[in-house]
Design a protein around this motif. Structure first.
Motif, PDB file in Angstrom:
ATOM      1  N   UNK A 322       0.849  -1.199   0.000  1.00  0.00           N
ATOM      2  CA  UNK A 322       0.000   0.000   0.000  1.00  0.00           C
ATOM      3  C   UNK A 322       0.876   1.236   0.000  1.00  0.00           C
ATOM      4  N   UNK A 323       0.577   2.134  -0.926  1.00  0.00           N
ATOM      5  CA  UNK A 323       1.196   3.454  -0.875  1.00  0.00           C
ATOM      6  C   UNK A 323       0.122   4.374  -0.314  1.00  0.00           C
ATOM      7  N   UNK A 324       0.427   4.997   0.796  1.00  0.00           N
ATOM      8  CA  UNK A 324      -0.604   5.722   1.533  1.00  0.00           C
ATOM      9  C   UNK A 324      -0.310   7.216   1.541  1.00  0.00           C
ATOM     10  N   UNK A 325      -1.234   7.981   0.980  1.00  0.00           N
ATOM     11  CA  UNK A 325      -1.115   9.434   1.071  1.00  0.00           C
ATOM     12  C   UNK A 325      -2.073   9.874   2.155  1.00  0.00           C
ATOM     13  N   UNK A 326      -1.595  10.677   3.070  1.00  0.00           N
ATOM     14  CA  UNK A 326      -2.481  11.087   4.163  1.00  0.00           C
ATOM     15  C   UNK A 326      -2.386  12.580   4.410  1.00  0.00           C
ATOM     16  N   UNK A 327      -3.500  13.157   4.827  1.00  0.00           N
ATOM     17  CA  UNK A 327      -3.518  14.549   5.257  1.00  0.00           C
ATOM     18  C   UNK A 327      -3.818  14.549   6.742  1.00  0.00           C
ATOM     19  N   UNK A 328      -3.016  15.243   7.509  1.00  0.00           N
ATOM     20  CA  UNK A 328      -3.161  15.234   8.970  1.00  0.00           C
ATOM     21  C   UNK A 328      -3.540  16.628   9.463  1.00  0.00           C
ATOM     22  N   UNK A 329      -4.519  16.678  10.331  1.00  0.00           N
ATOM     23  CA  UNK A 329      -4.903  17.944  10.966  1.00  0.00           C
ATOM     24  C   UNK A 329      -4.041  18.077  12.216  1.00  0.00           C
ATOM     25  N   UNK A 330      -3.043  18.914  12.157  1.00  0.00           N
ATOM     26  CA  UNK A 330      -2.042  18.911  13.230  1.00  0.00           C
ATOM     27  C   UNK A 330      -2.606  19.332  14.587  1.00  0.00           C
ATOM     28  N   UNK A 331      -3.610  20.218  14.578  1.00  0.00           N
ATOM     29  CA  UNK A 331      -4.137  20.662  15.878  1.00  0.00           C
ATOM     30  C   UNK A 331      -4.995  19.592  16.551  1.00  0.00           C
ATOM     31  N   UNK A 332      -5.275  18.510  15.815  1.00  0.00           N
ATOM     32  CA  UNK A 332      -6.078  17.444  16.431  1.00  0.00           C
ATOM     33  C   UNK A 332      -5.219  16.222  16.766  1.00  0.00           C
ATOM     34  N   UNK A 333      -3.907  16.347  16.593  1.00  0.00           N
ATOM     35  CA  UNK A 333      -3.040  15.205  16.860  1.00  0.00           C
ATOM     36  C   UNK A 333      -2.555  15.242  18.292  1.00  0.00           C
ATOM     37  N   UNK A 334      -2.550  14.066  18.915  1.00  0.00           N
ATOM     38  CA  UNK A 334      -2.069  14.037  20.296  1.00  0.00           C
ATOM     39  C   UNK A 334      -0.551  14.014  20.347  1.00  0.00           C
TER      40      UNK A 334
END
Ligand code: VTB
Length: 340
Positions: A322-334
């Motif tokens: 799997x090649x995984x592209x992800x978008x992360x919402x940084x203010x919601x990351x622990x």
């Protein structure tokens, strides 16, 4: 109706399957976290800080994964007291029991300078399934699946290149070999040039190009030369998932290093190690996330409180890549520290 014993067995089977399937994606979350944390420091000339950020994030994230893991390749020995030391327990469950090889930031100098191919990487296998490679050098030759069965560690370089070219239906002149740019590689660089192949000399980071040999579009056909032994096991885990091939030999730098290698259970340090010696488990998971742009993976991008990552995650048992592209919402990351 199922008897209670049957029911229990069935539940365990289902549980086992679900655990296994879910795990691959859990591990990519771990490498994503390390990449996002260290990628922030790209180009700032701070190798140690970039490494520490990756280690912190990876360590924290690993404990959210439902495994009982033991680090077998990590950031150092227990007495040096780093995080992710060899023997450290990670994971948040009692089951399944697995061994883990980690390199939260493979290529610290690459991140410090903003150069290509820095990755956050790990491999997970059943207990005893990964060679416990000590921190020493390893001489490596790695190729992708098309050239599996065509390499011979002890054969002259020109013969290996000729066989790989034939297997790929190409000329030697069409092949690209990646080699760490080190004085110790003067002979192999000369031999590859004499054979006529193209060379890409890299300053650091030989795991990403080893993985890239399995992807035609990467433009990398072979990895050659002496790099780290732990990095060799990580690359082997990837190539096992991808159907590629790798052969290697430990290169101890001192009698003490030779002793350490023997303590791992190797009878003869001079032996050529095959892919199965490096990774004996038939069920290995490999995950990596790009930190800086590379041959295969794009580096982390940050924009407007978000970050995007590009990862690869694979499992040898099923052969899924799997090649995984992800978008992360940084203010919601622990796991993201304030200000990241
Ligand atoms: C090797 C290589 C790594 O560091 O460990 C190298 O496998 C260290 O080699 O990918 P030198 O002692 O010659 O610098 C990396 O390039 C990066 O960690």
């Amino acid at each position: 109706m199922l008897g209670s014993e049957h029911r229990e067995l069935r539940t365990n089977q289902i549980r086992g399957e679900i655990m296994e399937r879910e795990l691959a994606l859990e591990f990519v979350r771990v490498t994503e976290a390390a990449a996002i944390a260290s990628g922030r420091l790209m180009g700032r000339g701070q190798k140690e800080a970039a490494d520490a950020a990756a280690v912190d994030a990876m360590r924290a994230m690993l404990d959210t994964v439902q495994i009982k893991g033991t680090v077998v390749i990590g950031e150092g020995e227990m007495d040096e007291a780093p995080m992710l030391y060899i023997g450290e327990r990670v994971g948040g469950a009692d089951f399944p029991e697995v061994d883990i090889a980690v390199d939260p930031l493979e290529g610290t100098s690459l991140v410090a300078k903003g150069l290509p191919n820095a990755i956050a990487v790990l491999a997970v296998a059943e207990k005893g399934g990964l060679l416990h490679a000590p921190d020493m050098y390893m001489d490596k030759i790695a190729v992708g699946p098309e050239a599996r069965g065509c390499i011979d560690f002890d054969a002259p370089i020109k013969d290996n290149l000729a066989r790989v070219a034939r297997a790929k239906g190409r000329r030697i002149e069409d092949l690209t070999v990646v080699i760490l740019d080190r004085d110790r590689h003067a002979r192999i660089i000369r031999e590859v040039r004499e054979a006529g192949a193209r060379i890409k000399l890299i300053t650091d980071g030989d795991v990403a190009p080893a993985v890239a040999t399995a992807f035609g579009e990467s433009g990398v056909d072979m990895l050659l030369g002496i790099g780290g032994a732990p990095e060799g096991v990580l690359a082997a885990a990837a190539l096992k998932c991808l159907g590629g091939e790798m052969q290697a030999r430990l290169v101890p730098g001192s009698p003490l290093e030779a002793e350490r290698a023997l303590a791992m259970g190797l009878k003869d340090i001079g032996l050529v190690l095959t892919l199965n010696d490096l990774v004996s488990s038939n069920d290995v998971i490999f995950a990596a996330t790009g930190i800086t742009d590379g041959d295969l993976l794009r580096g982390v991008r940050y924009f407007g409180g978000k970050a995007s990552t590009h990862s690869i995650v694979m499992r040898s048992k099923t052969g899924t890549i799997r090649l995984v592209e992800a978008t992360h919402m940084l203010d919601r990351k622990t796991f993201v520290k304030r200000g990241c």
